[in-house]
Scaffold this motif. Structure first.
Motif, mmCIF file in Angstrom:
data_model
loop_
_atom_site.group_PDB
_atom_site.id
_atom_site.type_symbol
_atom_site.label_atom_id
_atom_site.label_comp_id
_atom_site.label_asym_id
_atom_site.label_seq_id
_atom_site.Cartn_x
_atom_site.Cartn_y
_atom_site.Cartn_z
ATOM 1 N N SER A 217 -45.212 19.112 51.819
ATOM 2 C CA SER A 217 -46.128 18.394 50.938
ATOM 3 C C SER A 217 -46.386 17.009 51.510
ATOM 4 O O SER A 217 -45.490 16.155 51.538
ATOM 5 C CB SER A 217 -45.529 18.278 49.530
ATOM 6 O OG SER A 217 -46.433 17.629 48.665
ATOM 7 N N PHE A 227 -50.557 22.167 48.923
ATOM 8 C CA PHE A 227 -49.452 21.679 48.089
ATOM 9 C C PHE A 227 -48.284 22.644 48.088
ATOM 10 O O PHE A 227 -48.362 23.770 48.607
ATOM 11 C CB PHE A 227 -49.932 21.347 46.675
ATOM 12 C CG PHE A 227 -50.380 22.509 45.819
ATOM 13 C CD1 PHE A 227 -49.462 23.333 45.172
ATOM 14 C CD2 PHE A 227 -51.733 22.748 45.593
ATOM 15 C CE1 PHE A 227 -49.866 24.368 44.355
ATOM 16 C CE2 PHE A 227 -52.166 23.775 44.768
ATOM 17 C CZ PHE A 227 -51.221 24.595 44.152
ATOM 18 N N THR A 303 -52.787 15.872 45.774
ATOM 19 C CA THR A 303 -52.163 17.186 45.901
ATOM 20 C C THR A 303 -51.736 17.548 47.311
ATOM 21 O O THR A 303 -51.005 18.519 47.503
ATOM 22 C CB THR A 303 -53.130 18.276 45.410
ATOM 23 O OG1 THR A 303 -54.322 18.217 46.180
ATOM 24 C CG2 THR A 303 -53.444 18.102 43.936
ATOM 25 N N SER A 328 -48.589 8.975 45.650
ATOM 26 C CA SER A 328 -48.564 10.315 45.061
ATOM 27 C C SER A 328 -47.122 10.803 45.036
ATOM 28 O O SER A 328 -46.432 10.775 46.057
ATOM 29 C CB SER A 328 -49.415 11.296 45.860
ATOM 30 O OG SER A 328 -49.180 12.627 45.416
ATOM 31 N N LYS A 330 -46.258 13.848 44.537
ATOM 32 C CA LYS A 330 -46.167 15.262 44.900
ATOM 33 C C LYS A 330 -45.509 15.484 46.256
ATOM 34 O O LYS A 330 -45.088 16.602 46.549
ATOM 35 C CB LYS A 330 -47.556 15.897 44.846
ATOM 36 C CG LYS A 330 -48.093 16.013 43.419
ATOM 37 C CD LYS A 330 -49.442 16.720 43.378
ATOM 38 C CE LYS A 330 -49.923 16.932 41.942
ATOM 39 N NZ LYS A 330 -50.355 15.676 41.290
ATOM 40 N N HIS A 335 -46.145 20.196 43.319
ATOM 41 C CA HIS A 335 -47.213 20.209 42.310
ATOM 42 C C HIS A 335 -46.812 21.139 41.167
ATOM 43 O O HIS A 335 -46.802 22.359 41.324
ATOM 44 C CB HIS A 335 -48.520 20.679 42.956
ATOM 45 C CG HIS A 335 -49.729 20.478 42.091
ATOM 46 N ND1 HIS A 335 -49.662 20.050 40.784
ATOM 47 C CD2 HIS A 335 -51.059 20.654 42.351
ATOM 48 C CE1 HIS A 335 -50.875 19.968 40.279
ATOM 49 N NE2 HIS A 335 -51.746 20.322 41.217
ATOM 50 N N ALA A 340 -47.774 18.344 35.805
ATOM 51 C CA ALA A 340 -47.905 17.240 36.756
ATOM 52 C C ALA A 340 -48.447 15.972 36.117
ATOM 53 O O ALA A 340 -47.931 14.871 36.351
ATOM 54 C CB ALA A 340 -48.792 17.660 37.926
#
Length: 406
Positions: A217, A227, A303, A328, A330, A335, A340
């Motif tokens: 990721s 993702f 993502t 981010s 993620k 994700h 989320a």
């Protein structure tokens, strides 16, 4: 700034990074990925790895709930309990008729669906559990949280794909402003790490095909390729500011505004110019009575898919040309679809509270075409007076939440 601010008086999380808020926050701030080939059920599939919550503490959940509830509901119950405790509320004495529950979920009990379908195919109708339907249907997570806490006000589940958790929080804010509730337990949950769901997203071309799960990721990185599937739950307790003050509870942050729009462009792809997302960000700022220049941090949807990160970067640069700090989560958490937006809302609240922006994990080579002020490698410490949390979902759903310091 708008007077229609809502207090975030409690938060709860259970994620692949930890069993509570503190554990998750620490791991996210470390920037250490949680992705691993943890599920034997995924062996031999197009993608074999995911981000999974550590083994659930049956003692915390109760053995009966382990047996009768799908995992997406179990996760939400744990996060909700932490959030209510964090808010310092006594569910035994509150007016349950004035307490609402709004939870986002994109898929529901897909794990239960797959297992019970296998029973039907392999062993016949008599082996299908009589609890199949209440375990499966998404609305039951709101009902179970209401049952656990004696919340007898409005309860519902929002389903806007990967924006579901953020939609729930925005909806909860509306209920408070309309005086339909005094307290709302709001958030999102998802447990999609199953063979069928993973294969579906893989065949759609949405998942990373990286060889090393821990670097798979890569939000906003030039080498991003999709993702990593994840499960999680995040919950906030929301109250009107005056009500929180009356009981002497200082909020962690204020939910100052929200913006919700729809692209009406494509079932799974964002509008190439991000027109709906631009409108959502501007609507959140207008709702909060804020100017773009007030924003110091954006917790991006990010993502790590090639298209999403390009469009989101364009949107952020168009609405916020002064280059606020962008991150981010993620890269660390993967994700978690319908959860989320809620998990990232909690992280945004913590950034405002602690004046810390966590790093974007695996951001080794930021894509120069994106031109964002990205936080990578280590945390960035600076006062965060106003922050936005972006969430975008299949179906063209765009939700932006604006948080500020109390």
């Amino acid at each position: 700034m708008s007077a229609a601010q809502i207090a975030v008086t409690g938060v709860g999380m259970i994620t692949p990074a930890g069993a509570d808020v503190n554990e998750t926050w620490h791991r996210v701030c470390e920037g250490a990925s949680t992705a691993a080939a943890v599920s034997p059920e995924l062996a031999g599939l197009p993608v074999e790895f995911c981000c999974a919550v550590p083994e659930l503490d049956v003692g915390r959940l109760g053995r009966r709930n382990v047996l009768r509830l799908d995992r997406f509901t179990q996760l939400a119950l744990l996060a909700a309990r932490e959030a209510v405790d964090d808010a310092g509320l006594d569910t035994g004495t509150w007016d349950g008729a004035r307490v609402g529950v709004v939870i986002g979920c994109g898929i529901g009990g897909v794990g239960t669906w797959e297992k019970q379908h296998a029973r039907l195919r392999e062993h016949g109708a008599s082996t299908v559990s009589p609890l199949f339907i209440p375990m499966l249907i998404p609305n039951m997570v709101a009902g179970e949280i209401a049952l656990a806490h004696g919340a007898r006000g409005p309860s519902l589940v929002t389903s806007t794909a990967c924006a579901s958790g953020a939609t729930a929080i925005a909806t909860a804010r509306d209920l408070l402003l309309a005086n339909r509730c005094d307290i709302v337990i709001a958030g999102g949950t998802e447990a999609p790490n199953t063979p069928l769901t993973t294969t579906g997203f893989a065949n759609l071309g949405a998942l990373s095909q990286a060889q090393d799960p821990t670097t798979a990721s890569r939000p906003f990185d030039v080498d991003r390729d999709g993702f990593v599937m994840a499960e999680a739950a995040g919950v906030l307790v929301l109250e009107r500011v005056d009500d929180a003050a009356a009981r002497g509870h200082r909020p962690r942050a204020l939910l100052a505004g929200s913006g919700m729009t729809t692209d009406a462009h494509h079932p799974t792809s964002p509008h190439p110019e991000g027109l709906g997302a631009v409108r959502a960000m501007r609507a959140a700022l207008d709702d909060a009575g804020l100017a773009p220049r007030d924003v110091e941090h954006v917790n991006a949807h990010g993502t790590a898919t090639p298209l999403n990160d390009v469009v989101e970067s364009r949107v952020i640069n168009q609405v916020l040309p002064h280059r606020p700090l962008v991150t981010s989560a993620k890269g660390v958490l993967g994700h978690s679809l319908g959860a989320a937006g809620a998990v990232e809302a909690v992280l945004t609240v913590l950034s405002v509270q602690h004046s810390i922006v966590p790093p974007t994990a695996n951001l080794d080579s930021p894509d120069p075409a994106l031109d964002l002020n990205l936080v990578g490698k280590t945390v960035r410490q600076q006062p965060i007076g106003v922050a936005l949390s972006n969430s975008f979902g299949f179906g063209g759903h765009n939700v932006v939440l604006a948080f500020c310091r109390p």
